[in-house]
Each structure stands twice: as structure tokens, then as C-alpha cells.
Design an enzyme around this catalytic site. Sequence first.
Site, PDB file in Angstrom:
ATOM      1  N   HIS A   1       0.751  -1.230   0.041  1.00 63.28           N
ATOM      2  CA  HIS A   1      -0.139   0.075   0.021  1.00 63.28           C
ATOM      3  C   HIS A   1       0.721   1.334  -0.004  1.00 63.28           C
ATOM      4  O   HIS A   1       0.672   2.267  -0.798  1.00 63.28           O
ATOM      5  CB  HIS A   1      -0.892   0.005   1.196  1.00 63.28           C
ATOM      6  CG  HIS A   1      -2.223  -1.108   0.846  1.00 63.28           C
ATOM      7  ND1 HIS A   1      -2.275  -1.999   1.739  1.00 63.28           N
ATOM      8  CD2 HIS A   1      -3.036  -1.405   0.034  1.00 63.28           C
ATOM      9  CE1 HIS A   1      -3.419  -2.785   1.677  1.00 63.28           C
ATOM     10  NE2 HIS A   1      -3.636  -2.413   0.443  1.00 63.28           N
TER      11      HIS A   1
ATOM     12  N   ASP B   1      -6.036  -0.273  -7.942  1.00 65.14           N
ATOM     13  CA  ASP B   1      -5.635  -1.160  -6.876  1.00 65.14           C
ATOM     14  C   ASP B   1      -6.669  -2.308  -7.237  1.00 65.14           C
ATOM     15  O   ASP B   1      -7.260  -2.719  -6.179  1.00 65.14           O
ATOM     16  CB  ASP B   1      -5.818  -0.571  -5.604  1.00 65.14           C
ATOM     17  CG  ASP B   1      -5.500  -1.625  -4.272  1.00 65.14           C
ATOM     18  OD1 ASP B   1      -4.722  -2.473  -4.878  1.00 65.14           O
ATOM     19  OD2 ASP B   1      -5.715  -1.432  -3.200  1.00 65.14           O
TER      20      ASP B   1
HETATM   21  N1  SPD Z   1      -1.130 -11.039  -6.486  1.00 65.34           N
HETATM   22  C1  SPD Z   1      -2.476 -10.354  -5.867  1.00 65.34           C
HETATM   23  C2  SPD Z   1      -2.156  -8.722  -6.181  1.00 65.34           C
HETATM   24  C3  SPD Z   1      -3.359  -7.862  -5.636  1.00 65.34           C
HETATM   25  C4  SPD Z   1      -3.273  -6.505  -5.916  1.00 65.34           C
HETATM   26  N2  SPD Z   1      -4.328  -5.903  -5.033  1.00 65.34           N
HETATM   27  C5  SPD Z   1      -4.371  -6.023  -3.729  1.00 65.34           C
HETATM   28  C6  SPD Z   1      -5.438  -5.354  -3.188  1.00 65.34           C
HETATM   29  C7  SPD Z   1      -4.836  -4.787  -1.826  1.00 65.34           C
HETATM   30  N3  SPD Z   1      -5.358  -3.478  -1.549  1.00 65.34           N
END
Ligand code: SPD
Length: 289
Positions: A61, A158
Site C-alpha cells: 500500500h 488497486d
Molecule cells: N497477487 C495479488 C495482487 C493483488 C493486488 N491488489 C491487492 C489489493 C490490496 N489493496
Amino acid sequence: MWYNEKAFTSSRYSLHVMDKVIRKEKSKYQTIELFDNELFGKVLALDGIYQTSIKDEFYYHEMIVHPALKVSHTRERVLIIGGGDLGTARRVLQYPEVEHVDLVEIDENVVDICEKVMPEIGGSAWDDERLYVKIMDGVEFLKDPSPQFLKYNVIIVDGSDPVGPAEVLVTEEFYRDCYNILEKDGILITQSGSPFSMKESFYKNVKTLQKVFDDAYPYFSPVPLYTNGNWSYIMAIKGMDLHPLGLRRQHIKTWEKIKEKCKYYNEQIHTASFTLPEDIKRDLFPEFG
Ligand code: SPD
């Protein structure tokens, strides 16, 4: 009992499940699972793929938020597509200049479970009045702006991995819609998967963003929960006045305060993360030599 990640690549990462899976439910869009692990604490998996965990979430994050917010000229309005656990929103809202954040998440159940079972990830974001959570498809949201629609300074995508259901979030059309709702000197950041095991989609993603935006730069960081080494992100820029290694003088004071809240990210990490490994430089940026 062990949880086997249902990765689409030929490698799998197994985590020990303490006691039992805390929660498992099928939403309209996906299977949502939560379990406890000795090392990671609570872990969230969507359709069998790890998304985030209480103990390591800061790696991901902080890296999907701070590089953009640090270099952007203006940061009043931010759009987050996905990010239903609110870990990304929490970091965005640490900036006092941020006035309005729209978070568009397709799956209501993800937001609901994260708020009930792992609220630490979103922290103060759950009660922040600057955050507007909209349950809808991000692709639709971009197509149907409300009459009061204002443009954004930063967009953060995201989402899940850029293969399968989340593939719509890496198309040229999606990125064009993002470009159009960004202010001049706007920045888009997306997570772009493992540069090793998802190399093909990562390369395609960089090229698409380079085509649609005025420039696009990949960067990298480790995320302990994600498999196959480093993780990648891409910073795409609208306009010619921004550079990923820039920091405006008027933002130095804010940055000093944000820095104290970080556990992974700092100036040196920022600079180092944009350093290109030789194979990626050769394949995507041969002009850099
Ligand atoms: N390999 C999984 C990647 C996921 C990316 N996004 C995750 C969300 C977290 N906020």
C-alpha cells in the site's frame, strides 16, 4: 492445514492456516476467503489469490500510493479503482491537501468483510469524511460521470492481478477513459503484477500506458505475500511537466510528516524502485542503453 494459493502460474505459495478458515463466502463476483497465519496475521484471498495481510500490507500500500502523491503537483482529488480493503485509501488520506477521494469497488462483500474482520488495514480511512465509497464497476464509473463530475489529480488502480477478470483494467480503452478524467499533470498508478511470472502482461501493460499517456515508468518493490520475487507497478503521466523523481518545494513539509508514518517507503526506496533491471531495460527501454 495449508492454504494453497491458486496462482495461474506454475508456482504456488502455501501458507499455514492457524485453526481454520475464518470466513469463506461466494459473492456475485468471486470467492472471498480469510484465514489466520502465524507470520502474516489475517490474510485475504480472492478467488484463491492472496490480496493482502495485516502484517505485510504496508509494503504494497505504501508503494502504490506514495510515489504518485509525492511527485504530483496537485493532490486535491484522487480516484481509487478497487482497493476495497481501504489500505490504499488510508495512505492517500494521510495527505492533508487531499480533499476528496472516490473509491470505486465492484464487490460490496469485500468492503463489508474487510471492515468487519480486518479493519486495521483501512484504519482511520473507514471514518474519514473525505472518502466516498461507491459500489460499482470501475469501467462503468469512468463511462458515466455524474453531472458534478470533476477531474482527478491522481488515479490509483488497486485491482487484482492483470489477468482473468481484472484484464479489463489494463485495456487501452480503460486507460484512455482514465486519461480523459485526469487533470493536466495528472498521474495514474497501477499495480502490474510480477515482472517475472507475469512478464508478458507486465510488458503489454507498460506499452499500452506508454501509448495512451505522455510517459509511463515501471517501478518495483518486494511484497512478502506475493509470489515470484519483486512486484511491479507503473506510473503513467499526463503532460510533460512531471517526472517520477521530482519533488516540489511546496510539498517538502507535508512529505516530512508523511515519512514518519511509513514503515517501508522513503526517498531512497523511491529512487531505487525506478531503477530498471537489465532485461527490462533492454526489452522496454533500449534507448536508455
Ligand atoms: N497477487 C495479488 C495482487 C493483488 C493486488 N491488489 C491487492 C489489493 C490490496 N489493496
